[in-house]
Design a protein around this motif. Structure first.
Motif, PDB file in Angstrom:
ATOM      1  N   PRO A 105       0.821  -1.225   0.051  1.00 37.14           N
ATOM      2  CA  PRO A 105      -0.015  -0.006   0.147  1.00 37.14           C
ATOM      3  C   PRO A 105       0.850   1.302  -0.023  1.00 37.14           C
ATOM      4  N   CYS A 106       0.410   2.227  -0.673  1.00 39.01           N
ATOM      5  CA  CYS A 106       1.298   3.574  -0.700  1.00 39.01           C
ATOM      6  C   CYS A 106       1.056   4.213   0.545  1.00 39.01           C
ATOM      7  N   PRO A 107       2.429   4.638   1.099  1.00 37.26           N
ATOM      8  CA  PRO A 107       2.248   5.297   2.330  1.00 37.26           C
ATOM      9  C   PRO A 107       1.463   6.488   2.452  1.00 37.26           C
ATOM     10  N   VAL A 108       1.037   7.232   1.131  1.00 32.26           N
ATOM     11  CA  VAL A 108       0.488   8.258   1.201  1.00 32.26           C
ATOM     12  C   VAL A 108      -1.122   8.206   1.045  1.00 32.26           C
ATOM     13  N   THR A 109      -1.474   7.445  -0.013  1.00 28.93           N
ATOM     14  CA  THR A 109      -2.790   7.214  -0.321  1.00 28.93           C
ATOM     15  C   THR A 109      -3.356   5.830   0.061  1.00 28.93           C
ATOM     16  N   GLY A 110      -2.686   4.955   0.259  1.00 25.93           N
ATOM     17  CA  GLY A 110      -3.044   3.676   0.622  1.00 25.93           C
ATOM     18  C   GLY A 110      -3.491   2.809  -0.707  1.00 25.93           C
ATOM     19  N   ALA A 111      -3.152   3.412  -1.724  1.00 26.44           N
ATOM     20  CA  ALA A 111      -3.529   2.721  -2.878  1.00 26.44           C
ATOM     21  C   ALA A 111      -2.137   1.690  -3.092  1.00 26.44           C
ATOM     22  N   PRO A 112      -2.360   0.689  -4.209  1.00 27.04           N
ATOM     23  CA  PRO A 112      -1.335  -0.314  -4.436  1.00 27.04           C
ATOM     24  C   PRO A 112      -0.236   0.404  -4.881  1.00 27.04           C
ATOM     25  N   LEU A 113       0.971  -0.060  -4.614  1.00 25.15           N
ATOM     26  CA  LEU A 113       2.188   0.487  -5.015  1.00 25.15           C
ATOM     27  C   LEU A 113       2.938  -0.617  -5.550  1.00 25.15           C
ATOM     28  N   VAL A 114       3.440  -0.594  -6.722  1.00 22.96           N
ATOM     29  CA  VAL A 114       4.077  -1.398  -7.407  1.00 22.96           C
ATOM     30  C   VAL A 114       5.683  -1.566  -7.231  1.00 22.96           C
ATOM     31  N   VAL A 115       6.357  -2.223  -6.699  1.00 22.43           N
ATOM     32  CA  VAL A 115       7.842  -1.886  -6.364  1.00 22.43           C
ATOM     33  C   VAL A 115       8.551  -3.163  -7.152  1.00 22.43           C
ATOM     34  N   PRO A 116       9.210  -3.098  -8.217  1.00 24.28           N
ATOM     35  CA  PRO A 116       9.786  -3.970  -8.938  1.00 24.28           C
ATOM     36  C   PRO A 116      10.790  -4.770  -7.900  1.00 24.28           C
ATOM     37  N   ALA A 117      10.642  -6.215  -8.271  1.00 25.64           N
ATOM     38  CA  ALA A 117      11.645  -7.089  -7.433  1.00 25.64           C
ATOM     39  C   ALA A 117      13.028  -6.505  -7.554  1.00 25.64           C
ATOM     40  N   TYR A 118      13.899  -6.965  -6.931  1.00 23.98           N
ATOM     41  CA  TYR A 118      15.421  -6.705  -7.001  1.00 23.98           C
ATOM     42  C   TYR A 118      15.963  -7.409  -7.859  1.00 23.98           C
TER      43      TYR A 118
END
Lengths: 326, 321
Positions: free
Chosen positions: A243-256
């Motif tokens: 969840p996005c820390p600001v809006t709570g919307a899903p936040l996609v973080v590419p894998a390392y």
């Protein structure tokens, strides 16, 4: 509002969309995402009747768009093509005025109504101060706002935009997206945009359409459909969804990937937050912070540091004004 | 608006000057008195000898200005004009054939008109694919122009030298020996096209938008381009058939008018007025500079227009840099 039925469209020999059925909700901000060449721009252009489909129909409020006079369509549906050509030497007010074209005839060229609509459109897009400047002297962000003002002057219920944030820096991207968001919330416009950035799509969209190879893979509210599985399906990218820390919307973080996107992808999924990797971490907030900070090399763990300023406001912001907290 | 008014006044002054200068000299006051129908000893000189030619110059110049504006807007290219896209060469070939084959003099202009229209048909056939897109339109025109020019040279070289010389003068473009008939044909064409021209003056505004943007605001850009270009080549073919290939008016008038009104597109009315002014002055200079030898107006328009366009270009570059 806008629907497609059995839509087949493409360019020359290449078929891009093959039998597409899609319904876009009215009074919503719909964002279409997908990898390059997946047909999202083709879909938008066909819906905006810029491209004639080979088969099938586009329905605007239930009527086939092809059977409506183009001038009438232009009063109901505004469209901003991808990187439109700026006419040389034309001023901002002049260009915005072109949006009034569907209301004019050569024997009745300019009315006070047109003037009012142009003023209002320029105020909404915040370009009133630039009114007398030549468009080709403006920065990319200003220019994009001017184009949006032109489509606003058309005074349509619906607005289609093809990658309106391309070539803009991050601040200007947010500025443009905030404007579109405001149009939906304050003016009740239906907004449909093609965007490249998944996180912006998730943050602003009421309705997300994910496409791959000319077909719709998933459609619905981003919080319901945007999962790591979907991203892998659509983009072929391993990632973590938090969840996005600001809006709570899903936040996609590419894998390392360790700089080796092919081989390291599967490895890093394990390293990043353990079992959370291949599944969606979910819309539940809560434990997510630990999942992110669980990164062994926490040199990049800046998210917790940012939280004190924005964290407590996070959830309430989600529905109203996505970037106000920033 | 102001520019149009100033140009109208200048045009009227040029007309009076043109009626006044020559042998015999007629004082401007007498010109005005003759024009008002008061009955002066100069009526013959003013009405029968000079007025037809001056009116023809004004009407033909206006038509060149209009044709140039329409063609340049569709081509999105300030260098496009009837003689770049082949209309002039089509008319030129037909006129050359007419003049070197002993055709009756009255048939030269109609033949030239047919030639110009044939070139237009060829231009549209070659350029129409992809919706008469600007670049294709210009390239098709250049190809048509070269083709017709080559054929004209062949006809010239195989013709009797005296006929060849007459054709040469026709190709340069001259108003000598022409008057009411030619003016009536051109003015009649413009009059018939008046509603179309009124539409065109407005439609020109949107030719600068790209096709997607134009469709988005409810326009049909391809139909619009065909309408504008069709009107432009029709006017160009008619005026060229009547007065020959007067160079440069169609090229220069729209560009100078555009800079005078500081618009991003050539304005139709001002371009017409400027074209008229330019051709009246060029014809006057052609009559008087080396009198009694007369220079064809076409030589003078190139001589005046060329340097002036260079001046504007140099000034424009300094401003934009």
């Amino acid at each position: 509002m806008l629907s497609t039925r059995d839509l087949v469209a493409g360019y020359d020999e290449r078929t891009v969309l093959d039998g597409l059925d899609l319904d876009l909700p009215a009074d919503a901000f719909t964002v279409i995402v997908g990898p390059n060449a997946c047909g999202k721009s083709t879909l938008l252009r066909t819906m905006a009747r810029l491209l004639t489909p080979r088969r099938g129909t586009v329905l605007l409020d239930g009527t086939a768009i092809r059977e409506l006079p183009t001038r009438e369509v232009a009063r109901r549906l505004g469209v901003l093509p991808q990187s439109p050509l700026v006419p040389e030497g034309v001023t901002v007010a002049d260009l915005v005025g072109r949006g009034r074209q569907p209301y004019q005839r050569w024997w009745r060229q300019w009315s006070s109504e047109d003037g009012a609509a142009v003023d209002q459109a320029m105020a909404l897009a915040d370009v009133t101060d630039l009114a007398d400047r030549p468009v080709d002297s403006l920065s990319g962000g200003q220019r994009q706002r001017v184009w949006i003002a032109m489509t606003l002057a058309q005074d349509t219920d619906a607005l289609l935009l093809d990658e309106p944030t391309t070539f803009l820096d991050l601040a200007h991207q947010v500025e443009v997206l905030d404007l579109l968001h405001r149009l939906r919330v304050e003016r009740g416009r239906t907004v449909v945009a093609v965007l490249h950035d998944l996180n912006q799509a998730a943050r602003y969209a009421d309705h997300l359409v994910a496409m791959r190879a000319g077909a719709v893979v998933a459609a619905g509210p981003p919080r319901e459909i945007l999962t790591a599985d979907l991203v892998r399906d659509v983009f072929g990218l391993a990632c973590v969804v938090v969840p996005c820390p600001v809006t709570g919307a899903p936040l996609v973080v590419p894998a390392y990937t360790g700089g080796n996107s092919a081989g390291a992808a599967s490895l890093s999924v394990g390293g990043l937050g353990g079992s959370a990797g291949s599944e969606s971490v979910g819309g539940a907030g809560g434990s997510v912070g630990s999942a992110v900070t669980g990164d062994p090399d926490s040199s990049t763990a800046s998210v917790p540091g940012a939280r004190p300023t924005t964290g407590d406001a996070a959830t309430p912001l989600a529905g109203s004004h996505p970037s106000k907290g920033l | 608006m102001l520019v149009a008014a100033v140009l109208t006044v200048l045009l009227l002054l040029a007309v009076v000057l043109s009626l006044s200068l020559g042998t015999p000299y007629v004082a401007p006051a007498d010109v005005l008195r003759a024009l008002s129908g008061a009955g002066t000893p100069y009526d013959l000189v003013v009405f029968d000898l000079r007025l037809p030619r001056v009116v023809l110059a004004a009407v033909a110049g206006a038509a060149f200005g209009i044709a140039g504006t329409l063609i340049q807007s569709v081509a999105r290219n300030p260098l496009a004009s009837p003689d770049v896209i082949g209309i002039t060469q089509g008319a030129g070939l037909a006129a050359t054939v007419a003049l070197t084959s002993g055709m009756a003099a009255v048939l030269v202009a109609p033949t030239a008109l047919v030639g110009g229209l044939l070139a237009a048909v060829l231009l549209f056939a070659l350029g129409a694919r992809h919706g008469l897109a600007a670049q294709r339109f210009v390239l098709a025109g250049v190809a048509v122009a070269f083709g017709f020019r080559a054929l004209t040279e062949v006809v010239m070289l195989t013709a009797d030298p005296i006929d060849g010389l007459r054709a040469q003068i026709w190709l340069i473009g001259t108003l000598a020996g022409k008057g009411w008939t030619e003016a009536a044909w051109i003015a009649g064409t413009l009059l018939v096209l008046l509603p179309v021209l009124a539409w065109a003056g407005w439609a020109l505004n949107s030719t600068a938008l790209d096709d997607d943007t134009a469709r988005g605001v409810g326009l049909r850009p391809v139909a619009r381009r065909i309408g504008l270009a069709g009107t432009g080549v029709l006017v160009a073919a008619m005026v060229t058939a009547q007065v020959g290939a007067v160079d440069f008016v169609a090229l220069v008038a729209p560009q100078v008018a555009r800079r005078l009104v500081r618009a991003e597109r050539p304005p139709l009315v001002c371009a017409a007025l400027l074209g008229a002014l330019l051709l009246v002055l060029a014809d006057l200079a052609g009559r008087r500079l080396l009198a009694p030898t007369q220079l064809p107006a076409g030589v003078l328009t190139a001589a005046i227009g060329g340097p002036y366009l260079i001046f504007l270009l140099l000034r424009g570059r300094r401003r934009s840099s």
